[in-house]
Design a protein around this motif. Structure first.
Motif: not given
Length: 311
Positions: A14-41
């Motif tokens: 995802k880009k907003f203007g010239n800024k790429t905010v999300v850059d080619d992200i890939s991952f999978e989440v398994q049923p029954g787990e807690v999956f965390g997305l961790l990162g700074p503001n």
């Protein structure tokens, strides 16, 4: 037979203007787990979550919820999850009971079923004694619990929680953690975004560390801690004349560098099993030590190593 993934994210961008905010992200989440997305503001956590939940259109990539493409089968995919955002979606002019009743009806429940589900959720989230009070009298924690209750009206198999404890006091945060654990015990899959390291460590089965729109590391909290540096061993050599011999002995036992500050020595261990041979060798060499400490790495170490100062 392969178990169907709860979520499959492939090359999301995802880009907003010239800024790429999300850059080619890939991952999978398994049923029954807690999956965390961790990162700074500003790392891209919330933007990623908004794309997965169809609130924001991706510029590229694909998302599947229990095998259903969120673009081609959007309505079906959306029916399978509940979402609690950073800010309450409830109507401030109504009571908790009225909010739950309205959302239940909007979700297609009959009047009787809506009434029953509302009562269940008020009890489950300890809001029954405040059910008919105006929301202006609710604390931040009560509002968060009500917002979570709204997202669970249809008993979704998948729940998205976007920074669910932001702004809450420590006691209310702990209550929310308990609620999240109960949801998992009841069979739900939870995706959690957070900037709180203790929260990620306490709740998540697996984590994706996001920084500047990219997944920089993924794994269980324990795996991430181990990859960042392993266990830290520190001790003080009692006799100044034996420091050089102790440094030489340590260097023979570990692959990493030995750090020295006066008579204190520090070294990283790849695994805790290395500790016993080191202590045995020191004893055999008759090198007396004191102030021994063994410190396991923390998610703070992971966070600092993976995100701080990176451009």
């Amino acid at each position: 037979m392969t178990t169907m993934k709860a979520i499959e994210v492939s090359h999301l961008t995802k880009k907003f203007g010239n800024k790429t905010v999300v850059d080619d992200i890939s991952f999978e989440v398994q049923p029954g787990e807690v999956f965390g997305l961790l990162g700074p503001n500003g790392a891209g956590k919330t933007t990623t979550l908004r794309m997965i939940t169809t609130l924001l259109k991706a510029d590229a990539g694909q998302v599947k919820i229990f095998g259903h493409d969120t673009v081609k089968e959007g309505r079906l995919a959306r029916s399978m999850f509940g979402l609690t955002g950073q800010y309450a979606s409830v109507d401030e002019g109504l009571s908790a009971r009225q909010n739950l009743m309205i959302f239940a009806r909007l979700n297609g429940l009959s009047r009787q079923a809506a009434k029953q589900r509302t009562t269940e959720l008020l009890t489950e989230f300890s809001l029954e004694h405040s059910a008919d009070k105006a929301l202006k009298n609710f604390s931040g924690g009560m509002r968060r619990r009500l917002d979570l209750a709204v997202s669970l009206i249809t008993r979704p198999a998948l729940i998205f929680l976007d920074e669910p404890t932001t702004g809450l006091d420590p006691r209310t945060r702990t209550q929310m953690w308990t609620t999240i654990r109960q949801l998992v015990q009841q069979g739900s899959t939870v995706v959690l975004t957070t900037q709180y390291l203790d929260e990620a460590d306490a709740l998540a089965d697996r984590l994706a560390v996001i920084d500047h729109g990219k997944v920089v590391k993924m794994g269980t909290p324990a795996e991430l801690k181990q990859q960042v540096g392993g266990t830290k061993l520190a001790f003080t050599v009692n006799e100044q004349t034996e420091v050089a011999a102790a440094v030489k002995l340590l260097a023979a036992q570990v692959s990493g560098a030995v750090q020295q500050t006066g008579q204190q020595l520090r070294v990283s261990l790849k695994q805790l099993a290395q500790l016993t041979p080191i202590l045995t060798a020191l004893t055999q060499a008759k090198i007396a030590i004191s102030q021994l400490s063994v410190q396991e790495p923390s998610l703070d170490d992971v966070f600092m190593a993976l995100t701080v100062g990176k451009n």
